[in-house]
Scaffold this motif. Structure first.
Motif, PDB file in Angstrom:
ATOM      1  N   ILE A 167      48.565  -8.054 -32.423  1.00 19.32           N
ATOM      2  CA  ILE A 167      47.365  -8.560 -31.759  1.00 19.32           C
ATOM      3  C   ILE A 167      47.730  -9.595 -30.694  1.00 19.32           C
ATOM      4  CG2 ILE A 167      45.238  -9.890 -32.117  1.00 19.32           C
ATOM      5  CD1 ILE A 167      45.085  -8.589 -34.908  1.00 19.32           C
ATOM      6  N   THR A 168      48.695 -10.446 -31.010  1.00 22.73           N
ATOM      7  CA  THR A 168      49.133 -11.458 -30.053  1.00 22.73           C
ATOM      8  C   THR A 168      49.691 -10.806 -28.793  1.00 22.73           C
ATOM      9  OG1 THR A 168      49.653 -13.042 -31.812  1.00 22.73           O
ATOM     10  CG2 THR A 168      50.721 -13.383 -29.687  1.00 22.73           C
ATOM     11  N   THR A 169      50.492  -9.758 -28.984  1.00 25.52           N
ATOM     12  CA  THR A 169      51.051  -9.040 -27.840  1.00 25.52           C
ATOM     13  C   THR A 169      49.945  -8.380 -27.020  1.00 25.52           C
ATOM     14  OG1 THR A 169      53.094  -8.616 -29.066  1.00 25.52           O
ATOM     15  CG2 THR A 169      52.659  -7.242 -27.135  1.00 25.52           C
ATOM     16  N   SER A 170      48.936  -7.838 -27.702  1.00 27.31           N
ATOM     17  CA  SER A 170      47.819  -7.195 -27.009  1.00 27.31           C
ATOM     18  C   SER A 170      47.048  -8.185 -26.148  1.00 27.31           C
ATOM     19  CB  SER A 170      46.870  -6.555 -28.023  1.00 27.31           C
ATOM     20  OG  SER A 170      47.511  -5.535 -28.751  1.00 27.31           O
ATOM     21  N   LEU A 171      47.079  -9.442 -26.534  1.00 24.68           N
ATOM     22  CA  LEU A 171      46.382 -10.484 -25.779  1.00 24.68           C
ATOM     23  C   LEU A 171      47.226 -11.001 -24.612  1.00 24.68           C
ATOM     24  CD1 LEU A 171      44.814 -12.513 -28.734  1.00 24.68           C
ATOM     25  CD2 LEU A 171      43.565 -11.207 -27.008  1.00 24.68           C
ATOM     26  N   GLY A 172      48.436 -10.446 -24.481  1.00 25.83           N
ATOM     27  CA  GLY A 172      49.291 -10.842 -23.379  1.00 25.83           C
ATOM     28  C   GLY A 172      50.060 -12.127 -23.628  1.00 25.83           C
ATOM     29  N   LEU A 173      50.140 -12.536 -24.883  1.00 25.16           N
ATOM     30  CA  LEU A 173      50.852 -13.771 -25.210  1.00 25.16           C
ATOM     31  C   LEU A 173      52.288 -13.490 -25.590  1.00 25.16           C
ATOM     32  CD1 LEU A 173      48.108 -15.459 -27.438  1.00 25.16           C
ATOM     33  CD2 LEU A 173      48.475 -15.741 -24.998  1.00 25.16           C
TER      34      LEU A 173
END
Length: 203
Positions: A193-199
């Motif tokens: 989820i963090t990666t999906s948010l671009g973080l």
């Protein structure tokens, strides 16, 4: 009635059964049958197969289905109060204006199922395959979707508030279009989820 994926029409039925009460579908096969206003409350269905059937106003309350199949079926205004599905196959089936209070699903293949806008609040689904299922606008607050295969599932505008998602495949979930407040996830899912948010996660 809600539309199937790509606008495909529901299969046409070839026979009709009304008031199918005191039924025992175990071990039987039904193809393209329309079931209307039947009461299947507390029925135990072991291995019954329904192919391209339509159920209208059928009550499945407190019924138990084990190793059964409802393939490419259509359910309209049906009640699944306290219904249990164990290792059942519902591939390609469509649900429209149904109720699901206290429904429990253990294992099974629900790939390509259509549940747009369904109210699954409090429902428990564990180890269920939901590949490319249409869950658009799903309302599933405080439900359990544990160890589920959600790869390719349509989750646009789904409300997953407080849902236990641990162990489920969230690889195609877009956190920008899904309500995830207080949802429960494991560490691997948190990274997805963090990666999906671009973080970027750094030590």
């Amino acid at each position: 009635m809600a539309d199937r994926k790509e606008g495909r029409p529901a299969p046409k039925t070839e026979s009709t059964v009304r008031d199918w009460d005191d039924a025992d579908p175990s071990g039987q096969t039904f193809t393209r049958v329309l079931f209307i206003d039947s009461d299947l409350t507390e029925v135990t269905n072991r291995g019954g197969v329904f192919e391209e059937c339509t159920f209208r106003g059928v009550r499945f309350n407190a019924s138990v289905h084990v190793d059964a199949a409802f393939v490419n079926c259509t359910f309209v205004r049906c009640s699944f109060f306290d219904t249990t599905f164990t290792r059942c196959k519902l591939m390609g089936s469509m649900f429209d204006d149904c109720s699901y209070n206290l429904m429990k699903v253990e294992g099974g293949d629900w790939s390509f199922v259509g549940l747009p806008g369904a109210d699954l609040r409090g429902v428990e689904m564990t180890g269920t395959k939901l590949r490319e299922a249409d869950l658009t606008g799903l309302r599933a607050a405080k439900a359990a979707l544990r160890d589920a295969d959600l790869s390719g599932a349509w989750l646009h505008h789904a409300d997953l508030t407080g849902v236990d998602l641990r162990g489920s495949d969230l690889s195609t979930l877009d956190p920008h279009t899904v309500e995830l407040k207080n949802a429960i996830v494991d560490l691997t899912q948190a990274m997805v989820i963090t990666t999906s948010l671009g973080l970027e996660v750094r030590p």
